[in-house]
Write a protein that holds these residues in place. Structure first.
Motif, mmCIF file in Angstrom:
data_model
loop_
_atom_site.group_PDB
_atom_site.id
_atom_site.type_symbol
_atom_site.label_atom_id
_atom_site.label_comp_id
_atom_site.label_asym_id
_atom_site.label_seq_id
_atom_site.Cartn_x
_atom_site.Cartn_y
_atom_site.Cartn_z
ATOM 1 N N GLN A 207 130.876 75.208 -9.422
ATOM 2 C CA GLN A 207 129.778 75.754 -10.223
ATOM 3 C C GLN A 207 130.279 76.494 -11.464
ATOM 4 O OE1 GLN A 207 127.538 76.658 -6.111
ATOM 5 N NE2 GLN A 207 126.510 77.662 -7.811
ATOM 6 N N GLY A 239 125.661 77.793 -4.150
ATOM 7 C CA GLY A 239 126.630 78.881 -3.974
ATOM 8 C C GLY A 239 127.970 78.412 -3.437
ATOM 9 N N LEU A 242 130.894 78.423 -5.993
ATOM 10 C CA LEU A 242 131.167 79.623 -6.795
ATOM 11 C C LEU A 242 132.586 80.135 -6.627
ATOM 12 C CD1 LEU A 242 127.780 81.552 -6.448
ATOM 13 C CD2 LEU A 242 128.707 80.507 -8.517
ATOM 14 N N TRP A 345 128.459 83.384 -0.874
ATOM 15 C CA TRP A 345 127.096 83.490 -1.406
ATOM 16 C C TRP A 345 126.327 82.198 -1.125
ATOM 17 C CZ3 TRP A 345 131.390 84.272 -4.778
ATOM 18 C CH2 TRP A 345 131.738 85.617 -4.936
ATOM 19 N N ASN A 346 125.103 82.347 -0.720
ATOM 20 C CA ASN A 346 124.271 81.166 -0.435
ATOM 21 C C ASN A 346 122.825 81.480 -0.809
ATOM 22 O OD1 ASN A 346 122.309 79.654 1.147
ATOM 23 N ND2 ASN A 346 123.978 78.829 2.353
ATOM 24 N N ARG A 347 122.221 80.688 -1.656
ATOM 25 C CA ARG A 347 120.779 80.702 -1.973
ATOM 26 C C ARG A 347 120.151 82.097 -1.985
ATOM 27 N NH1 ARG A 347 120.300 76.433 2.629
ATOM 28 N NH2 ARG A 347 121.422 74.757 1.644
ATOM 29 N N GLY A 348 120.287 82.760 -3.106
ATOM 30 C CA GLY A 348 119.727 84.112 -3.215
ATOM 31 C C GLY A 348 120.447 85.077 -2.302
ATOM 32 N N GLN A 502 127.702 78.837 -12.993
ATOM 33 C CA GLN A 502 126.267 78.750 -12.815
ATOM 34 C C GLN A 502 125.932 79.256 -11.429
ATOM 35 O OE1 GLN A 502 123.705 74.949 -12.726
ATOM 36 N NE2 GLN A 502 123.051 76.204 -14.427
ATOM 37 N N GLY A 503 125.252 80.377 -11.390
ATOM 38 C CA GLY A 503 124.888 80.966 -10.110
ATOM 39 C C GLY A 503 124.190 82.276 -10.373
ATOM 40 N N GLU A 698 116.861 82.073 -7.741
ATOM 41 C CA GLU A 698 116.892 82.815 -6.472
ATOM 42 C C GLU A 698 115.497 83.240 -5.996
ATOM 43 O OE1 GLU A 698 120.484 83.182 -5.824
ATOM 44 O OE2 GLU A 698 120.706 82.485 -7.880
HETATM 45 MO MO1 MOS Z 1 123.888 80.669 -6.139
HETATM 46 S S1 MOS Z 1 124.100 81.457 -4.310
HETATM 47 O O1 MOS Z 1 123.013 81.451 -7.244
HETATM 48 O O2 MOS Z 1 124.862 79.491 -6.492
#
Ligand code: MOS
Length: 731
Positions: A207, A239, A242, A345-348, A502-503, A698
């Motif tokens: 990402q 995520g 990342l 980190w995963n989805r919000g 990007q995240g 998010e």
């Molecule tokens: Mo994400 S957890 O904003 O890639």
């Protein structure tokens, strides 16, 4: 003059993705799809124990297998300066020091990589690699160990704990969430190719190409400029892309060792152990209010699973300090280290988890007080950014709630649980909200104009399926005036102007500013060539516009052919950077969303179906409504997974994962997802950046899972505090 979305300008109206045709025709190349001459294939071998030490690698059989070139392990590896001299981890920057330790921290930890002439040869040989271990008893049970781990203050408390203790109405409940695995469609993959003079080319799924560059640079002690990272198309991330994971490092090491390019692509089961996941968590929420539902105080405690290699805190209580006007807040967190793979980190991340606790607790409080959950939330909107005391730049959470209530028909909801029916189903409505700090980062973009007026806009930022490139095209079009058919977009390449990963919902808020700046710079530069007698820097920028044919300044027009001809130009290039500034000291920035869901619960089977999902988001100006809505739909589908389906189980004895493929691990598929009704408040944030766009991704999922659980409660009277709400937990 407004440069952005204007419904009367049909050229601006949403069309498909800039990369859409390339993706659906197979022309788009994902990382593993590049044909590199003389390439070899690497296959990772995972440990078969979850804790202990490797006494001896057993590779003799595998080495004799057809096509095998070499087998890397801690017994046979190239020198990597970042790993050499590193003592026992625990807090290194690179996660697992792959092939630089004989310790085993979790089951399926990569312990070897076979390099062979073909993928088949490599897979077969990998199946023959064994190891002799000294085995220890692994710690794998989160619920059990969490009880033994003490909480630590987060040091962001405000007000007094007494406010909760003395509140006339109180909730004190515990909530848990199972481990969730990202599993983007595209497997993680890396092709590593060393070139003369310590130069390295990486085709890598990630990402953020600049992040990969800097991590590999410090590990292998080569300048970042020597490393070229290409991630032109990314088939989803959530995520998992990342950070730089061991397989990428292994590919670089292997390419060094065998002196040929090496391609590594994870298998689907390896996607469950080698590229992170949302950690299983426990929370306790103590919420106090007066009889009118005005919140008096909150105490939020949270623990999340982490690995033995590197501590990872998900930041679960962060959202609690931001989302409401809580004057009295105490937050405590802890990580619970186990013999499990590394979470990430995963989805919000963090806020999605934290909101499940807080937004469920609010629903419990409203039920007890017989108050409407929408009214109670409206009553407690944060009047300013509570943690910093700064005024909000914009916060339209109230409008999200009001619009969502309107769209779902909230006023017709019966608050008495179990009182509404449709056929064989009980039905229920639930609400929850989400908030996320709106960030932006220093980002670059360049524009290159050719004689025919075609421009190419470039940035190093990746587009992981969020529509970044499409949004960039919108911005370049609206600012320059050049039609979209003449605007090409190129992304995900470290040769392009630097950009953040990007995240964290930062993509569009960051890159739109860079494209905006580059578009203005292009107008001035073309004007300078067109009318050398005028000082282009002093012309009113709004009087200059570009088209597919040439440049206009007030009444003057000059075709590109003339401009390029008389100046003897091959192309016109600009590069600009943009980042946050003083506004960050003056305002608090947030994006938010309200989730209003209707569920149906079958009376006999307990099957829960999402019947309606209304999501209203405040993400500032929406640069491309179609791509933005797509993103929220995807996030909402992720919310269904979190609320009802996704659950990574582990065999406590062996530390092996159960159901580690797309059949055993259940995602929301089309049959689980209703038409998700997405709306935007759409008011530009005047301070965040020139486009007025705040982050979006998010908040499409933060608040989704509690909205489901709250709707299930309204339908059935059963309060589920442990998600996913699978039938056995619920019925
Ligand atoms: Mo994400 S957890 O904003 O890639």
């Amino acid at each position: 003059m407004s440069y952005f979305f204007d419904s009367k300008n049909t050229e601006q109206m949403p069309k498909g993705r800039v990369e859409g045709i390339a993706k659906v025709t197979g022309k788009a190349k994902y990382s593993a799809e590049y044909d590199i001459p003389d390439v070899t294939y690497g296959v990772m071998v995972g440990s078969t124990i979850a804790s202990g030490r490797i006494l001896k690698m057993q590779i003799e059989e595998a080495m004799k297998a057809p096509g095998v070139i070499d087998i890397l392990s801690h017994e046979n590896k190239p020198y990597v300066s970042g790993f050499s001299g590193m003592k026992e981890m625990p807090d290194n920057r690179f996660g697992l020091p792959i092939f630089y330790t004989d310790k085993v921290y979790y089951n399926d930890q990569p312990i070897a990589m076979v390099v062979a002439e073909t993928i088949e040869d490599a897979m077969f040989a990998a199946s023959l690699v064994k190891a002799e271990y000294e085995e220890a008893i692994p710690e794998t049970d989160f619920a059990k160990k969490a009880k033994e781990v003490s909480l630590k203050e987060t040091e962001n408390d405000r007000g007094s704990v007494g406010a909760w203790e003395n509140a006339p109405y109180k909730v004190d409940q515990e909530y848990t969430i199972a481990t969730e695995v990202h599993n983007p469609m595209e497997m993680h993959a890396t092709i590593a190719q060393w070139k003369p003079n310590d130069k390295l080319v990486l085709y890598d799924k990630n990402q953020g190409v600049n992040r990969v560059q800097s991590v590999i640079s410090s590990l292998f002690d080569i300048p970042t400029d020597n490393i070229h990272v290409i991630s032109e198309f990314v088939g989803g991330g959530f995520g998992s892309g990342l950070r730089v994971w061991p397989h990428t490092i292994a590919a670089v090491m292997a390419a060094q060792q065998v002196k040929r390019p090496v391609k590594v692509m994870l298998t689907r089961p390896q996607m469950f152990t080698m590229v992170g996941y949302r950690p299983e968590s426990w929370q306790r929420v103590k919420l106090g209010a007066d009889k009118d539902g005005k919140f008096l105080g909150v105490i939020h405690q949270a623990k999340n699973i982490s690995s033995k290699i590197q501590g990872f805190s998900d930041g679960i209580t962060r959202v609690t300090r931001k989302i409401y006007g809580f004057k009295n807040v105490k937050t405590e967190e802890a990580i619970v280290d186990l013999n499990v793979p590394m979470p990430t980190w995963n989805r919000g991340p963090g806020d999605t988890t934290g909101c499940f606790g807080v937004e469920s607790a609010i629903d419990e409080l409203c039920h007890e007080l017989k108050l409407d959950p929408v009214d109670v939330r409206l009553k407690n909107i944060a009047p300013y950014e509570m943690e910093t005391g700064l005024p909000w730049s914009t916060n339209y959470l109230n409008e999200c709630l009001e619009k969502g209530a309107e769209l779902i028909g909230w006023k017709n909801r019966n608050p008495v649980p179990g009182s509404q029916k449709e056929g064989d189903y009980k039905i229920g409505y639930g609400v929850a909200v989400g908030m996320w700090g709106s960030g932006r980062s220093y980002t670059g973009a360049s524009i290159d104009m050719q004689k025919d007026g075609v421009i190419t806009v470039r940035t190093a930022m990746t587009d992981i399926g969020t529509g970044t490139g499409t949004g960039m095209q919108n911005v370049a079009h609206t600012v320059t005036g050049i039609p979209k058919s003449k605007i090409k977009i190129e992304l995900g390449n470290s040769d392009f102007p630097k950009a953040p990963s990007q995240g964290g919902s930062r993509g569009m808020a960051s890159v739109s500013s860079a494209v905006y700046a580059a578009s203005l710079a292009l107008k001035r530069k073309v004007a300078g060539y067109a009318w050398p007698d005028k000082d282009a820097n002093t012309l009113n920028i709004d009087d200059i516009s570009l088209s597919d044919k040439g440049i206009t300044y007030k009444d003057s027009f000059l075709p590109y052919a003339d401009i390029f001809g008389k100046n003897n130009l091959n192309d016109i290039k600009v590069e600009e950077f943009a980042g946050p500034g003083e506004e960050r000291k003056k305002y608090g920035f947030c994006s938010s969303a309200a989730h209003f869901y209707k569920v149906k619960v079958h009376e006999k089977t307990g099957k829960i179906k999402m019947d309606r999902m209304v999501i209203v988001a405040d993400a500032g100006r929406i640069i491309n409504p179609k791509a933005a809505a797509n993103q929220v739909i995807g996030a909402g589908a992720g919310g269904i997974g979190m609320g009802l389906l996704e659950e990574q189980l582990i065999d406590f004895k062996t530390g092996r994962l159960i159901g580690n493929d797309l059949a055993g691990y259940h995602f929301a598929v089309n049959a689980d997802v209703p038409l998700i009704e997405v709306s935007f408040i759409g008011k530009p944030d005047p301070n965040i950046n020139p486009s007025g766009a705040k982050g979006l991704g998010e908040v499409g999922i933060i608040g989704a899972a509690p909205a489901i659980a709250n709707a299930v409660f309204n339908a059935t009277g059963k309060r589920v505090r442990d998600i996913p709400i699978t039938v056995e937990r619920f019925f």
